[in-house]
Design a protein around this motif. Structure first.
Motif, PDB file in Angstrom:
ATOM      1  N   PRO A  70       0.803  -1.233   0.000  1.00 54.81           N
ATOM      2  CA  PRO A  70       0.000   0.000   0.000  1.00 54.81           C
ATOM      3  C   PRO A  70       0.831   1.276   0.000  1.00 54.81           C
ATOM      4  O   PRO A  70       0.434   2.268  -0.606  1.00 54.81           O
ATOM      5  N   ASN A  93     -10.495  -0.116  -0.023  1.00 59.78           N
ATOM      6  CA  ASN A  93      -9.775  -1.335   0.360  1.00 59.78           C
ATOM      7  C   ASN A  93      -9.074  -1.225   1.705  1.00 59.78           C
ATOM      8  O   ASN A  93      -8.162  -1.980   2.005  1.00 59.78           O
ATOM      9  N   PHE A  94      -9.484  -0.252   2.526  1.00 60.30           N
ATOM     10  CA  PHE A  94      -8.884  -0.146   3.858  1.00 60.30           C
ATOM     11  C   PHE A  94      -9.859   0.528   4.823  1.00 60.30           C
ATOM     12  O   PHE A  94     -10.785   1.242   4.426  1.00 60.30           O
ATOM     13  N   ARG A 147      -4.169   3.120   8.794  1.00 57.96           N
ATOM     14  CA  ARG A 147      -4.952   2.431   7.757  1.00 57.96           C
ATOM     15  C   ARG A 147      -4.740   0.929   7.852  1.00 57.96           C
ATOM     16  O   ARG A 147      -3.601   0.461   7.857  1.00 57.96           O
ATOM     17  N   TYR A 197      -5.402  -2.359   5.838  1.00 57.42           N
ATOM     18  CA  TYR A 197      -5.744  -2.827   4.494  1.00 57.42           C
ATOM     19  C   TYR A 197      -6.229  -4.276   4.531  1.00 57.42           C
ATOM     20  O   TYR A 197      -5.783  -5.068   5.360  1.00 57.42           O
ATOM     21  N   ASN A 198      -7.126  -4.601   3.586  1.00 57.61           N
ATOM     22  CA  ASN A 198      -7.645  -5.968   3.472  1.00 57.61           C
ATOM     23  C   ASN A 198      -6.719  -6.848   2.642  1.00 57.61           C
ATOM     24  O   ASN A 198      -6.356  -7.944   3.028  1.00 57.61           O
ATOM     25  N   THR A 201      -1.025  -2.987   8.054  1.00 58.35           N
ATOM     26  CA  THR A 201      -1.398  -1.747   8.742  1.00 58.35           C
ATOM     27  C   THR A 201      -0.328  -0.691   8.480  1.00 58.35           C
ATOM     28  O   THR A 201       0.863  -0.957   8.634  1.00 58.35           O
TER      29      THR A 201
END
Length: 466
Positions: free
Chosen positions: A2, A371-372, A396, A398-399, A404
């Motif tokens: 990310p 997406n987060f 954040r 994230y999936n 993180t």
């Protein structure tokens, strides 16, 4: 990752790559000219254009990477001496030295050996950087698209490159540098030669600091990291005479110079010294080293600033780049001297007070994005003079992938950046809060743009100015 999904990191690699590609053109042209014994003033004139193009893109590429690291990685700095940062800095140092040598070659048809070796070194260091980033040898946040097979191919190509270059240099290069020994000690040529040796020293320090941990791990399986203290101890003492030489060198004439009408050099040195003592005394920090360092930076700043008024448009591109460099060094020094940092753990609703700031953690809010999941903290910072600033750092989650990250909130003005990050503390209600006041950050970025603009102006000029 990310943190790599960012506009700056999307632009940064192509710009840097253009600088590397430019170095391959310089390398090819130099080997061809050496083989054909075609090294001449005319050739130097054409090569200088490619050196400038490559240098401008490399400078801007490094700047973009530094800006991205500052606001995305969350530690609040602009240069960490990370190995991947260093592998882009090394070709830049070689290319900067080559640019100065080309000027001498174009003017006096000397320093040919320097030009050939630096052309080879620049491209070799660019390939070496590509190998280190792509092979997976380095463990850095900047490395991506690791491919050991590709790394092996680049390594074999690198060795072939070095052997071919050395073969052409030793068997085809005719040394025309006999008049180097006859350089008058006080001349522009000598000052550029001094500049070369300083730059080669800085390059050697960065090269050893980058490569030594890799070799040590291969030989003994011992892992070490070489960080800022190593570079500061070895580079800063030599940076002082380098800045002084950089201030005086451009004032000298080609072939032979004298010190007549140069009294202003002494006057500006005294002014710089007194101003530095005043600043360092107020701050009550390490007196000797900081005074000399700030003096040399101010000296270069005042000398180059004077040139804008006395020389007008003569050597304008050189003056702009040197002025930008003096501004860069001063901005970095003042950033280090005046920076403040607070690291504390706070719950929502709690307040932290220090001698200079009061931090109130008001609340947190959650926001679901594409997406987060974003957890946004709202913190109010009150300074001693009553100024209140609200900062909203993010965490954040994230999936895909499950990771993180921390997103800094930065308030920027002409003099200061206020920088804050927030992190989870495992199995606790507390958040780790990191608040930094970073003076002159915008001037660090702006000064690099000035340096690049000087190069661009030189590229656009039709002829080299005396």
């Amino acid at each position: 990752s990310p943190i790599l999904q960012d506009p700056a990191i999307a632009i940064h690699p192509p710009i840097l790559y253009l600088g590397y590609v430019g170095s391959s053109i310089i390398f090819s042209s130099t080997l061809a000219a050496t083989s054909l014994n075609y090294i001449s003033k005319e050739w130097a004139k054409h090569l200088k254009q490619w050196v400038l193009i490559s240098w401008i893109f490399l400078t801007l590429g490094i700047l973009l990477g530094s800006v991205w690291a500052y606001y995305e990685l969350g530690w609040g700095g602009f240069w960490f001496w990370d190995p991947v940062e260093n592998v882009s800095l090394m070709p830049w140092l070689a290319l900067t030295t080559l640019l100065h040598c080309i000027l001498v070659l174009e003017k006096r048809l000397t320093l040919t050996s320097w030009v050939v070796i630096l052309s080879i070194s620049t491209f070799t260091l660019s390939m070496c950087g590509t190998f280190l980033v792509r092979s997976g040898i380095l463990n850095s946040i900047h490395t991506f698209a690791n491919d050991p097979e590709r790394g092996l191919f680049i390594l074999i190509f690198l060795f072939c490159l070095i052997f071919l270059s050395l073969f052409i240099f030793f068997f085809f290069h005719k040394n025309n540098d006999k008049n180097v020994d006859s350089f008058f000690w006080l001349s522009k040529e000598t000052s550029i030669l001094v500049n070369n040796w300083f730059m080669m020293y800085f390059l050697s320090v960065v090269l050893i600091g980058t490569v030594y941990p890799i070799f040590l791990e291969v030989i003994s399986s011992e892992k070490i990291s070489v960080g800022p203290p190593f570079y500061n101890k070895l580079i800063i003492p030599f940076l002082i005479p380098f800045l002084l030489a950089m201030a005086i060198g451009p004032k000298l004439k080609w072939i032979k110079s004298d010190l007549q009408d140069k009294k202003y050099l002494i006057l500006f040195f005294i002014i710089s010294f007194l101003l530095s003592i005043f600043i360092i005394k107020i701050l009550n920090i390490n007196f000797l080293l900081n005074t000399i360092l700030v003096t040399s930076a101010f000296y270069l700043f005042f000398i180059t600033l004077r040139d804008f008024f006395t020389k007008k448009f003569k050597n304008l591109s050189q003056n702009i780049s040197h002025f930008g460099f003096s501004l860069l060094i001063l901005s970095i020094l003042f950033n280090n001297i005046f920076s403040n940092e607070i690291i504390t753990n706070l719950k929502v609703g709690e307040t932290f007070q220090s001698e200079k700031f009061k931090i109130n953690f008001e609340n947190i809010e959650k926001r679901n994005d594409q997406n987060f999941l974003a957890i946004i903290g709202k913190l109010k910072i009150e300074s001693l003079n009553g100024n209140i600033e609200t900062l909203r750092p993010e965490i954040r989650i994230y999936n895909q992938p499950n990771i993180t990250t921390s997103e800094a909130d930065i308030k920027t003005n002409l003099l200061t950046d206020k920088f804050m990050t927030m992190n989870f503390i495992q199995n606790q209600d507390y958040f780790n809060i990191r608040y930094q006041v970073k003076p002159f950050m915008i001037w660090i970025w702006f000064s690099v743009l000035i340096i690049s603009f000087g190069g661009l102006l030189s590229l656009l000029q039709k002829r080299y100015e005396n």
